[in-house]
Design a protein around this motif. Sequence first.
Motif, short mmCIF file in Angstrom:
data_model
loop_
_atom_site.label_atom_id
_atom_site.label_comp_id
_atom_site.label_asym_id
_atom_site.label_seq_id
_atom_site.Cartn_x
_atom_site.Cartn_y
_atom_site.Cartn_z
N VAL A 274 0.69 -1.26 0.05
CA VAL A 274 -0.03 0.04 -0.13
C VAL A 274 0.87 1.37 0.02
N ILE A 275 2.03 1.34 0.85
CA ILE A 275 2.87 2.53 0.84
C ILE A 275 3.51 2.72 -0.57
N ASP A 276 4.06 1.34 -1.05
CA ASP A 276 4.57 1.46 -2.20
C ASP A 276 3.90 2.00 -3.47
N GLN A 277 2.70 1.32 -3.56
CA GLN A 277 1.82 1.87 -4.73
C GLN A 277 0.73 2.75 -4.27
N TYR A 278 1.12 3.57 -3.19
CA TYR A 278 0.00 4.62 -2.92
C TYR A 278 -0.08 5.68 -3.75
N PRO A 279 -1.51 5.97 -4.11
CA PRO A 279 -2.59 5.80 -3.46
C PRO A 279 -3.46 4.78 -4.11
N ASP A 280 -2.83 3.92 -5.12
CA ASP A 280 -3.49 3.04 -6.11
C ASP A 280 -4.28 2.01 -5.26
N LEU A 281 -3.77 1.58 -4.41
CA LEU A 281 -4.18 0.53 -3.40
C LEU A 281 -5.14 0.88 -2.15
N GLY A 282 -5.12 2.23 -1.99
CA GLY A 282 -5.91 2.75 -0.96
C GLY A 282 -5.49 4.10 -0.37
N GLY A 283 -6.07 4.92 0.49
CA GLY A 283 -5.77 6.13 0.84
C GLY A 283 -5.36 6.00 2.36
N VAL A 284 -5.45 7.41 2.93
CA VAL A 284 -4.97 7.38 4.43
C VAL A 284 -5.82 6.59 5.44
N ASP A 285 -7.14 6.26 5.06
CA ASP A 285 -7.99 5.25 5.81
C ASP A 285 -7.70 3.85 5.71
N ILE A 286 -7.04 3.48 4.67
CA ILE A 286 -6.62 2.13 4.47
C ILE A 286 -5.24 1.99 5.28
N LEU A 287 -4.11 3.03 5.21
CA LEU A 287 -3.19 3.18 6.00
C LEU A 287 -3.64 3.03 7.48
N ALA A 288 -4.20 3.82 7.98
CA ALA A 288 -4.74 3.70 9.34
C ALA A 288 -5.30 2.36 9.74
N HIS A 289 -6.07 1.82 8.68
CA HIS A 289 -6.75 0.43 9.20
C HIS A 289 -5.52 -0.40 9.20
N SER B 235 -13.56 10.63 -13.53
CA SER B 235 -13.86 11.84 -12.86
C SER B 235 -15.13 12.41 -12.49
N GLU B 236 -16.07 11.73 -12.84
CA GLU B 236 -17.55 12.15 -12.26
C GLU B 236 -17.80 11.41 -11.24
N GLU B 237 -17.05 10.35 -10.72
CA GLU B 237 -17.54 9.73 -9.60
C GLU B 237 -17.20 10.33 -8.51
N ASP B 238 -17.63 10.34 -7.52
CA ASP B 238 -17.53 11.31 -6.27
C ASP B 238 -16.56 10.62 -5.40
N ALA B 239 -15.93 11.44 -4.34
CA ALA B 239 -14.93 10.97 -3.49
C ALA B 239 -15.16 9.96 -2.63
N THR B 240 -16.28 9.28 -2.75
CA THR B 240 -16.85 8.20 -1.63
C THR B 240 -16.26 6.82 -2.35
N THR B 241 -15.78 6.71 -3.56
CA THR B 241 -15.47 5.68 -4.23
C THR B 241 -13.99 5.30 -3.47
N THR B 242 -13.42 6.17 -3.11
CA THR B 242 -12.05 5.74 -2.49
C THR B 242 -12.29 4.75 -1.27
N THR B 243 -13.34 4.62 -0.78
CA THR B 243 -13.68 3.68 0.15
C THR B 243 -13.94 2.18 -0.17
N THR B 244 -13.83 2.10 -1.59
CA THR B 244 -14.04 0.55 -2.19
C THR B 244 -12.72 0.24 -2.66
N LYS B 245 -11.77 0.57 -2.13
CA LYS B 245 -10.33 0.23 -2.47
C LYS B 245 -10.18 -0.65 -1.37
N ARG B 246 -9.15 -1.67 -1.52
CA ARG B 246 -9.10 -2.89 -0.61
C ARG B 246 -9.18 -2.55 0.82
N SER B 247 -9.81 -3.42 1.46
CA SER B 247 -9.89 -3.04 3.11
C SER B 247 -9.56 -4.42 3.68
#
Length: 333
Positions: free
Chosen positions: A143-158, A321-333
């Motif tokens: 996740v750190i190496d491919q940031y943010p392709d595999l997840g954002g700050v919430d995934i890092l905190a998780h 680009s039309e998809e809102d920011a909530t799509t970031t939560t659907t990256k791997r958890s």
Amino acid sequence: PGFADDDAHDDAYDDARTCAQLTRDMTVPQPSAVTSLTRMVAGVVAWEGAFQISKFFLRHLPERDDKERTYKRAAASYIVSFIHAFFLTWAGWTIVRELEFGGASASAERLSLYANDDASFVGFVEIVTIAFFSYVVYDLLHVIDQYPDLGGVDILAHHFGFFAAALLAYAYGAYPLMLGWLCTCETSTPVLNVRFFIKSWREMEYTLPNIDAIASMLGMKTRGVIAGNWMEYYVSVAFLWVFVAVRVIGYGYALIRLTGDLKLVDDNFIPYTVRAILYTLTCAGLMLNLVWSYKIYGMCRHFRRKVLKQRDDSGDKMSDSEEDATTTTTKRS
């Protein structure tokens, strides 16, 4: 009534005393530091090996634009995530079945792994914990190496949170029932990973035949990007339902169960600081799941409006680009 209260108090006292005594006189010894470290390193190597093998078989995928490059870079991680999710889902439900319905009714066995005298079960939970912990280490590095392709700050905190939780759970044999319920949360991950592949395939020209093949198999009337959008929507809805079932309802039940056991039994076999950290991380995990549930629900509603608008507008493509920011939560958890 007074005698009944005294009996209940005596039972609780005996349970607490038994818990501490069983832990001190455990029949299954904890693994040594060398064994534990060896297991952890072997686990990380195994997960990384699976990643490298997947990457090897995907090496001929095209990289003509950013979407193709991103897909090729991330696909191997999602394949390993499938393996991890299927294993932990099976393992988690196995642990829950044993501790909830398999006769391990004593609070001691739910709070301390080493209060259980079944050596095979103890060994199984140790391996599951190592698999969980080593995957978190492996995946955190990716996740750190491919940031943010595999997840954002919430995934890092998780990942950082569950790194600490898994490490402490293994070191102290803490809360095996909670660990089991935590592993069952991976039931939602395969659905999420399916969404990644559908979303990626509908965005790339050379993978659109995959979308058409699935649409034909499902009996859908649409094809191409439009079919891919509808598939993504339905998979997202399925993901929301499974996510809420295991990560909110199941996990929430487990937290209530843990809280009840902690009130009933004095788990003095675990230092107070460790208990506080584990309980705080467990509560934080539930809060994060609730936040994600809300965001996933918002994403589903947003995406439904988009696909319906697309249908009404004669199938114009939707850009990412039309998809809102909530799509970031659907990256791997």
